[in-house]
Scaffold this active site. Sequence first.
Site, PDB file in Angstrom:
ATOM      1  CG  ASP A  57       6.229   5.452  11.951  1.00 14.99           C
ATOM      2  OD1 ASP A  57       5.444   5.373  12.909  1.00 14.99           O
ATOM      3  OD2 ASP A  57       5.903   5.888  10.838  1.00 14.99           O
ATOM      4  NE  ARG A 111       5.331   1.044   6.435  1.00 15.36           N
ATOM      5  CZ  ARG A 111       4.757   2.231   6.224  1.00 15.36           C
ATOM      6  NH1 ARG A 111       3.516   2.299   5.777  1.00 15.36           N
ATOM      7  NH2 ARG A 111       5.428   3.347   6.450  1.00 15.36           N
ATOM      8  CD  GLN A 126       7.160   7.082   3.600  1.00 13.40           C
ATOM      9  OE1 GLN A 126       6.037   6.663   3.344  1.00 13.40           O
ATOM     10  NE2 GLN A 126       7.464   7.556   4.789  1.00 13.40           N
ATOM     11  CG  ASP A 246      -3.361  10.820   6.152  1.00 13.13           C
ATOM     12  OD1 ASP A 246      -2.272  11.104   6.691  1.00 13.13           O
ATOM     13  OD2 ASP A 246      -4.006   9.788   6.401  1.00 13.13           O
ATOM     14  CD  GLU A 259      -2.153   7.963   3.716  1.00 13.39           C
ATOM     15  OE1 GLU A 259      -0.994   8.059   4.162  1.00 13.39           O
ATOM     16  OE2 GLU A 259      -3.036   7.273   4.255  1.00 13.39           O
ATOM     17  CB  SER A 262       0.887  10.173   6.489  1.00  9.79           C
ATOM     18  OG  SER A 262       0.650  10.402   7.861  1.00  9.79           O
TER      19      SER A 262
END
Length: 345
Positions: A57, A111, A126, A246, A259, A262
């Site tokens: 991604d 990340r 997630q 989202d 959030e 997504s």
Amino acid sequence: MSTLIKPNGYHAHLDKVRTEQAIKLIKDFFQQNLSTELRLRRVTAPLFVMQGLGINDDLNGIERPVTFPIKDLGDARAEVVHSLAKWKRLTLAEYKIKPGYGIYTDMNAIRADEELDNLHSLYVDQWDWEMVITPEQRTLHFLEQTVRRIYAAILRTEYLTCETYPGLQPFLPADIHIVHSEELLQMYPNLTAKEREDAICQKYGAVFIVGIGGELSDGKPHDGRAPDYDDWSTEAENGRFGLNGDILIWYPVLGRSVELSSMGIRVNDEALLRQLQIRGQEHRAQLYFHRQLLSGKLPLCIGGGIGQSRLCMVLLQKAHVGEIQASIWSDEMRAECQAAGMPLI
């Protein structure tokens, strides 16, 4: 480092031991509900993939993946996933999943370019899910139906959590409000995208913002999206563009929107070529994933990611994601959090 929010008078409802027990309760219950609601089977997922295949991604296209050489493969390089948006589609094809059924997995990622604050960590966990659909289901109506089914699973999990730990009081609304990002811009033309999210979430409590990634009337997208998984450029039946979005909620503990997911209907071959052209990335059509899609070897699908630590954080009404997960934080942030009553794991 991003701004740290330190809520006045904050105290955690659960200590660290009970928090760990509650995390397991939430994760076990929610993933079973998600699986049942969308007819998903669990699969095992990779932590890293080979570079150069177009499988990872790309998020907003600027975040650097963590990479390393593989000695036994002649120092060919692998990269830690950012998410599994494209890998899942390859897996649907490999497992020959039929329309109306899908897969989900525990996705773990690093990340390294993330700005660390109450909601953002170097470590991402997630539930990544993906479901095969028919051409007739590539509609805004089907997207909205799926959003409401996921939100229903979140509500059931909130109810169980509050019943199990009476010190917690439910705060999520019974329904989720759906709005297109262009409508949101027209409602709040003088606000930034983040400020618009806060305003609409404070008004409705839970919101799904449609059409994230495509250019709006002000010449800017609401937020960034890679061109090769979510379909943010197809015209929907209401005349607006985009079949993705989202899920956000208003989070009273921090006084801001958060959030949780997504997601979206994924690109078909037509949308992929159009979005690559919009972003000036036509060369990506030669990568492995993109060639598989353009040659008709991958199914049509809908999918997304739902933050595990973030869902646990809001349902346990914590002020910092570091109260839920073990990650790396600066000594300064750890000290500030400890003084503010939110000790990090």
